[in-house]
Motif scaffolding. Structure first.
Motif, PDB file in Angstrom:
ATOM      1  N   PRO A  41      -5.111   7.319   5.751  1.00 12.48           N
ATOM      2  CA  PRO A  41      -4.581   6.826   4.472  1.00 12.48           C
ATOM      3  C   PRO A  41      -3.807   7.911   3.724  1.00 12.48           C
ATOM      4  O   PRO A  41      -4.095   9.108   3.853  1.00 12.48           O
ATOM      5  N   ILE A  42      -2.836   7.480   2.953  1.00 11.25           N
ATOM      6  CA  ILE A  42      -2.075   8.371   2.092  1.00 11.25           C
ATOM      7  C   ILE A  42      -2.227   7.886   0.654  1.00 11.25           C
ATOM      8  O   ILE A  42      -2.879   6.869   0.392  1.00 11.25           O
ATOM      9  N   ASP A  43      -1.634   8.603  -0.281  1.00  7.46           N
ATOM     10  CA  ASP A  43      -1.800   8.248  -1.700  1.00  7.46           C
ATOM     11  C   ASP A  43      -1.350   6.820  -1.991  1.00  7.46           C
ATOM     12  O   ASP A  43      -1.908   6.153  -2.858  1.00  7.46           O
ATOM     13  N   GLN A  44      -0.326   6.362  -1.246  1.00  9.16           N
ATOM     14  CA  GLN A  44       0.219   5.035  -1.515  1.00  9.16           C
ATOM     15  C   GLN A  44      -0.525   3.913  -0.782  1.00  9.16           C
ATOM     16  O   GLN A  44      -0.160   2.737  -0.915  1.00  9.16           O
ATOM     17  N   SER A  45      -1.542   4.247  -0.003  1.00  3.69           N
ATOM     18  CA  SER A  45      -2.251   3.224   0.770  1.00  3.69           C
ATOM     19  C   SER A  45      -2.970   2.240  -0.153  1.00  3.69           C
ATOM     20  O   SER A  45      -3.574   2.632  -1.163  1.00  3.69           O
ATOM     21  N   CYS A  46      -2.909   0.961   0.210  1.00  8.85           N
ATOM     22  CA  CYS A  46      -3.567  -0.067  -0.601  1.00  8.85           C
ATOM     23  C   CYS A  46      -5.077  -0.075  -0.336  1.00  8.85           C
ATOM     24  O   CYS A  46      -5.562   0.566   0.605  1.00  8.85           O
ATOM     25  N   HIS A  47      -5.808  -0.836  -1.150  1.00 13.65           N
ATOM     26  CA  HIS A  47      -7.264  -0.892  -1.004  1.00 13.65           C
ATOM     27  C   HIS A  47      -7.659  -1.500   0.345  1.00 13.65           C
ATOM     28  O   HIS A  47      -8.628  -1.050   0.980  1.00 13.65           O
ATOM     29  N   ARG A  50      -7.409   1.154   2.979  1.00 14.13           N
ATOM     30  CA  ARG A  50      -8.478   2.149   2.866  1.00 14.13           C
ATOM     31  C   ARG A  50      -9.813   1.568   3.351  1.00 14.13           C
ATOM     32  O   ARG A  50     -10.598   2.261   4.006  1.00 14.13           O
TER      33      ARG A  50
END
Length: 359
Positions: A41-47, A50
């Motif tokens: 996951p990266i900062d822009q990954s959605c819930h 994740r």
């Protein structure tokens, strides 16, 4: 030297062997893959992304249906996880990494991202070398899954890891910081490349245990050394620590592990065989060159000069070969492309040997 520390990108500590000696990935192997940049996951990954990542870390073999995958907001993430899950399920069906590789290449339908193929090749190759203390064997084995750049220096043929050399050229070995400093025209120390010798084995293994793939050790492919003693005395010695000799050792083990047949492979500089019957290239360039030579077509000198070496492969048991070729040598070649890059294709040894059971 602890082999489980080497080549950490293929998570060797999580590779096991089945009753036949083939390679099975444990759960930890799949968990390690989930931390690759294509899946982590990266900062822009959605819930939803994740949650899926966390769930797979907890149980990497759990089923994931299309509905669950569709909840991922980012199209690239959906594609990456789709490839990962298809790869995981195919390996589980095959039972071993070797079985998956053979099935993939023999199917003729390669719809798998190259990163997964290279990872499996590296993992299987790691198992072939796990008990080997020779750093030159390990460095030569990198040709099976990492492209190399070739250079000739003072009569020697040297291979360097392509990505390491390119990074060093662009950033002088300092990654993103190097790019910024290069743009600012700040002076940087050049990346140092060292020709690997036996006494540097410990240094190579220390580098091979680092998370970043690639190496700053060059592989010397010089196989024979000519000596002129004067007075008409001249002789040729085989280089004891030749990179070509090391590569031949690795390829011999590769054939036995994947195909279950014993062969010997010897580097040579010419095909001295009036009854040339069978050949295969270890890369696309040498395949085309050997085909042209076999058919008697003229080959430009500049193209011939890109040929690094020939090899002669012999089956320990001629009965393992096709009956009409039993006892005949198999000629092989290794060659750089027009940009000086060597891309060895280990699958050619799986598909193009004249095996009796494939007749």
């Amino acid at each position: 030297m602890d082999p489980t520390l080497l080549w950490p990108a293929c998570a060797p500590a999580h590779l096991t062997a089945d009753d036949t000696g083939r390679t099975r990935p444990a759960a930890g192997w799949w968990q390690a893959l989930l931390w690759r940049p294509e899946l982590a996951p990266i900062d822009q990954s959605c819930h939803a992304e994740r949650r899926l990542h966390a769930a797979l870390l907890d149980d990497p073999l759990q089923p994931v249906d299309a509905t669950r995958l569709a909840r991922l907001r980012d199209a690239d993430a959906r594609e990456s996880y789709g490839h990962f899950l298809a790869f995981r399920d195919a390996v589980q069906r095959a039972g071993t990494l070797e079985g998956w590789l053979l099935g993939l290449f023999r199917s003729g339908r390669i719809a798998v991202p190259p990163v997964f193929i290279d990872l499996v090749v590296q993992s299987v190759t790691w198992r072939l070398l796990a008990d080997d203390q020779d750093a030159i064997h390990w460095r030569a084995a990198e040709l099976l899954f990492r492209p190399q750049r070739v250079t000739r220096h003072e009569g020697r043929v040297l291979l360097g890891d392509r990505d390491t050399l390119d990074l060093g050229r662009d950033t002088q070995g300092f990654g993103d910081l190097g790019r910024l400093l290069a743009e600012a025209q700040a002076p940087l120390k050049r990346l140092e490349m060292t020709v690997l010798a036996p006494e540097q084995g410990a240094a190579y293994f220390a580098r091979a245990a680092q998370p970043a793939q690639g190496t700053n050790f060059l592989l010397d492919l010089t196989h024979t050394l000519d000596r002129d003693l004067g007075h008409g005395l001249h002789f040729t010695l085989v280089h004891r620590h030749s990179g070509l000799g090391a590569l031949a050792v690795v390829l011999t083990r590769w054939v036995q592990q994947l195909l279950g047949v014993k062969v010997t492979i010897e580097p040579l500089q010419r095909v001295d065989d009036p009854h040339w019957r069978w050949h295969l290239g270890l890369d696309a360039e040498s395949t085309a060159l050997l085909n042209d030579l076999y058919e008697g077509r003229e080959v430009e000198t500049t193209r011939q000069e890109r040929l690094i070496s020939l090899f002669r492969l012999r089956f320990a048991d001629p009965a393992e070969m096709r009956a009409d070729l039993a006892g005949a040598p198999v000629w092989m070649g290794l060659m750089a492309d027009a940009q000086g890059v060597v891309k060895l294709k280990p699958q050619n040894l799986l598909l193009n040997l004249p095996l009796a059971r494939d007749a």
